[in-house]
Design a protein around this motif. Structure first.
Motif, PDB file in Angstrom:
ATOM      1  N   UNK A 171       2.739  -7.986 -32.917  1.00 24.82           N
ATOM      2  CA  UNK A 171       2.834  -6.496 -32.747  1.00 24.82           C
ATOM      3  C   UNK A 171       3.947  -6.224 -31.760  1.00 24.82           C
ATOM      4  N   UNK A 185       4.599   2.087 -12.140  1.00 25.74           N
ATOM      5  CA  UNK A 185       4.604   0.586 -11.977  1.00 25.74           C
ATOM      6  C   UNK A 185       3.812   0.153 -12.606  1.00 25.74           C
ATOM      7  N   UNK A 192     -13.049 -16.115  -8.359  1.00 28.00           N
ATOM      8  CA  UNK A 192     -11.795 -16.797  -8.729  1.00 28.00           C
ATOM      9  C   UNK A 192     -11.421 -18.002  -7.820  1.00 28.00           C
ATOM     10  N   UNK A 242       7.587  -9.132 -24.747  1.00 30.59           N
ATOM     11  CA  UNK A 242       7.620  -7.643 -25.060  1.00 30.59           C
ATOM     12  C   UNK A 242       6.671  -7.357 -26.422  1.00 30.59           C
ATOM     13  N   UNK A 243       5.704  -8.125 -26.864  1.00 29.17           N
ATOM     14  CA  UNK A 243       4.965  -7.879 -27.892  1.00 29.17           C
ATOM     15  C   UNK A 243       3.459  -8.401 -27.779  1.00 29.17           C
ATOM     16  N   UNK A 244       2.610  -8.129 -28.731  1.00 27.10           N
ATOM     17  CA  UNK A 244       1.471  -8.677 -28.576  1.00 27.10           C
ATOM     18  C   UNK A 244       1.208  -9.975 -29.671  1.00 27.10           C
ATOM     19  N   UNK A 269      15.661 -11.157 -27.825  1.00 25.84           N
ATOM     20  CA  UNK A 269      14.981 -10.675 -26.724  1.00 25.84           C
ATOM     21  C   UNK A 269      16.115 -11.142 -25.657  1.00 25.84           C
ATOM     22  N   UNK A 274      -5.375 -18.521 -14.732  1.00 30.04           N
ATOM     23  CA  UNK A 274      -6.954 -18.694 -14.429  1.00 30.04           C
ATOM     24  C   UNK A 274      -7.583 -18.844 -15.836  1.00 30.04           C
ATOM     25  N   UNK A 311      12.893  -6.350 -25.620  1.00 33.25           N
ATOM     26  CA  UNK A 311      13.252  -6.272 -26.819  1.00 33.25           C
ATOM     27  C   UNK A 311      14.584  -5.384 -26.778  1.00 33.25           C
ATOM     28  N   UNK A 312      15.535  -5.764 -27.229  1.00 34.06           N
ATOM     29  CA  UNK A 312      16.703  -4.903 -27.266  1.00 34.06           C
ATOM     30  C   UNK A 312      17.356  -4.417 -26.187  1.00 34.06           C
ATOM     31  N   UNK A 313      16.568  -4.135 -25.099  1.00 34.14           N
ATOM     32  CA  UNK A 313      17.250  -3.678 -23.787  1.00 34.14           C
ATOM     33  C   UNK A 313      17.378  -4.845 -22.988  1.00 34.14           C
ATOM     34  N   UNK A 372       9.163  -2.105 -15.258  1.00 32.06           N
ATOM     35  CA  UNK A 372       8.038  -1.786 -14.629  1.00 32.06           C
ATOM     36  C   UNK A 372       7.521  -3.062 -13.944  1.00 32.06           C
ATOM     37  N   UNK A 420       9.447  -3.456 -10.537  1.00 31.25           N
ATOM     38  CA  UNK A 420       8.966  -2.308  -9.886  1.00 31.25           C
ATOM     39  C   UNK A 420       7.607  -2.586  -9.258  1.00 31.25           C
ATOM     40  N   UNK A 421       6.772  -3.266  -9.776  1.00 28.29           N
ATOM     41  CA  UNK A 421       5.449  -3.616  -9.343  1.00 28.29           C
ATOM     42  C   UNK A 421       5.625  -4.513  -8.011  1.00 28.29           C
ATOM     43  N   UNK A 479       7.440  -3.672  -5.560  1.00 32.05           N
ATOM     44  CA  UNK A 479       7.423  -2.988  -4.575  1.00 32.05           C
ATOM     45  C   UNK A 479       6.101  -2.698  -3.738  1.00 32.05           C
ATOM     46  N   UNK A 480       5.152  -2.854  -4.493  1.00 34.68           N
ATOM     47  CA  UNK A 480       3.837  -2.870  -3.737  1.00 34.68           C
ATOM     48  C   UNK A 480       3.725  -3.818  -2.625  1.00 34.68           C
ATOM     49  N   UNK A 522       4.693  -2.334   0.372  1.00 37.39           N
ATOM     50  CA  UNK A 522       3.871  -1.260   1.056  1.00 37.39           C
ATOM     51  C   UNK A 522       2.554  -1.741   1.513  1.00 37.39           C
TER      52      UNK A 522
END
Lengths: 297, 162
Positions: free
Chosen positions: A238, A289, B7, B28-30, B67, B83, B118-120, B127, B130-131, B133-134, B137
């Motif tokens: 998908x 994010x 874990x 970028x797909x499932x 891609x 895991x 995809x495309x970009x 995202x 950007x994650x 960044x945490x 923080x």
């Protein structure tokens, strides 16, 4: 690719050009746009060179004619080879580009290339499968100084287009014969036949080379409807890009797709298609994010 | 409330542990499939020579889609783990929550991941990046407060003298 010798003196005299394509229908391999150009004054000689629609010629005859036109000092040629990966990618990207558009861009690219080399093109003959008049207007708007003649079956009407069809067809045949697979899976072979979906060799090749996860080697045009029947029973994949698909027949996919991007952590058991975390319900920093907290999975 | 998840990351720090660095891709797909697949025979990322936001852009094709991606190294001090659910060993009588405990173990480790759009073109505004960044923080939030920090907080005007 095309003639590489120096610009001849006749370049500055009025020239005609023919444009034709090879490999539009096949489900695999590149689509090739070819052109042939020469002085207007050579038009008569051209009609004595036995150029005919490449489809009506035997392979050896096409090869022979290609060799003779390459050797002719008063003829130049050029091709645009559009890789199957490019065809698939453009037709399956978010803003889908259809085959006609790709074809028009390729033909116009050839005209531009030859003009930029310094040839004085005054008449260009183009073969088309679509509406000839609409296409002629499009071409004339882009190249106002050129007189365009757009016709269905132009490859059998105008020798300059027949010549272009030979250039295109021989180039596509060679590209297929010398195709280097990107893929390194075992037992791959090149007996793909003509590439037309109805060709038994092509059918056999597709059946042999399909893969449940990857679909096919990238020689295949994934955007062709023919591929669908081979994917039956394969792994479903998908894409968010299909979300914008307004086609009613794919409504089921659209629904599921929307879910994929909108559904966040709901406390319910996650379905396999909810692949993205969203950070829904958390502060903006996490949302933007897509960071969510998982205490159980 | 659901039971807890445990874990176990032990075992992947030994030298014999499976290292999947350079082999982890986020698509970028499932793909509705879980299991082994001949990825390296079909999925062939190539460098494009293009650079965006100091990220080297790679190109690959999957199912006819183009891609564009980039390989990012995980920040120092962080690792990625693959895991898998631990096959339940004999349950002890003391396991009171009756099988509600999920037990996982790390099967492999990785130090980078290739992120595909995809495309970009990839960008540092994606995202996933950007994650990261945490991490800064979290560090600021959880850093132990030293006596000096307390001192300077209660005497903002104070300058240190010898």
């Amino acid at each position: 690719m095309g003639s590489e010798s120096q610009i001849p003196e006749w370049a500055s005299t009025p020239c005609i050009m023919g444009i034709d394509e090879a490999g539009r229908g096949p489900v695999l391999g590149p689509m090739v746009y070819g052109c042939l150009y020469c002085p207007v004054s050579y038009k008569k000689t051209l009609s004595t060179l036995e150029f005919a629609d490449s489809k009506t010629l035997k392979e050896e005859k096409r090869e022979e004619l290609f060799e003779s036109l390459k050797a002719d000092e008063t003829i130049r040629w050029a091709v645009d080879v559009i890789d199957p990966r490019v065809l698939s990618a453009k037709m399956l990207q978010k803003n889908k580009i259809n085959l006609n558009e790709i074809s028009h861009e390729s033909a116009m690219g050839l005209v531009k290339r030859v003009l930029n080399m310094g040839y004085l093109l005054t008449e260009v003959y183009v073969d088309t499968v679509g509406d000839p008049e609409k296409y002629r207007i499009k071409l004339t708007e882009r190249f106002p100084s050129i007189k365009f003649v757009v016709a269905k079956k132009a490859d059998s009407l105008y020798p300059v287009v027949s010549g272009a069809s030979i250039v295109a067809k021989v180039t596509r045949d060679h590209a297929l014969q010398n195709w280097n697979f990107d893929e390194t899976a075992e037992n791959m072979h090149r007996n793909f036949g003509s590439g037309y979906p109805g060709d038994p060799s092509t059918k056999g090749w597709l059946e042999h080379h399909k893969h449940s996860v990857f679909g096919f080697p990238s020689l295949v045009r994934f955007s062709w409807g023919t591929c669908e029947s081979y994917f039956k029973g394969g792994v479903e994949v998908l894409w968010e890009a299909d979300e914008a698909d307004d086609d009613g027949s794919s409504k089921k996919t659209v629904k599921r797709q929307t879910k994929l991007s909108n559904l966040g952590f709901t406390g319910m058991k996650r379905k396999s298609e909810d692949i993205e975390s969203s950070g829904k319900g958390r502060c903006k920093f996490f949302q933007s994010r897509k960071l969510e907290q998982l205490s159980h999975f | 409330m659901k039971g807890e998840s445990i874990i176990d990351l032990g075992g992947v720090n030994s030298s014999s542990a499976v290292d999947l660095t350079d082999q982890i891709h986020q698509l970028p797909c499932c793909i509705k499939f879980n299991g082994p697949s001949p990825v390296s025979h079909y999925f062939k990322p190539k460098s494009t020579g293009v650079e965006v936001d100091a990220l080297n852009v790679k190109e690959a094709h999957f199912r006819g889609r183009k891609l564009q991606g980039t390989t990012v190294t995980l920040p120092h001090g962080y690792s990625g783990f693959v895991i898998g659910k631990k096959t339940p060993a004999k349950r002890k009588a003391s396991d009171t929550n009756g099988g509600m405990t999920d037990s996982w173990q790390a099967n492999a480790k990785f130090q980078n991941i290739t992120l595909w759009n995809h495309d970009n073109l990839p960008s540092k505004e994606d995202a996933f990046l950007r994650a990261f960044h945490w991490f800064d923080v979290a560090k600021a939030l959880h850093k132990p407060v030293t006596a000096d920090d307390m001192e300077s907080a209660s005497n903002p005007g104070a300058t240190s003298t010898d």
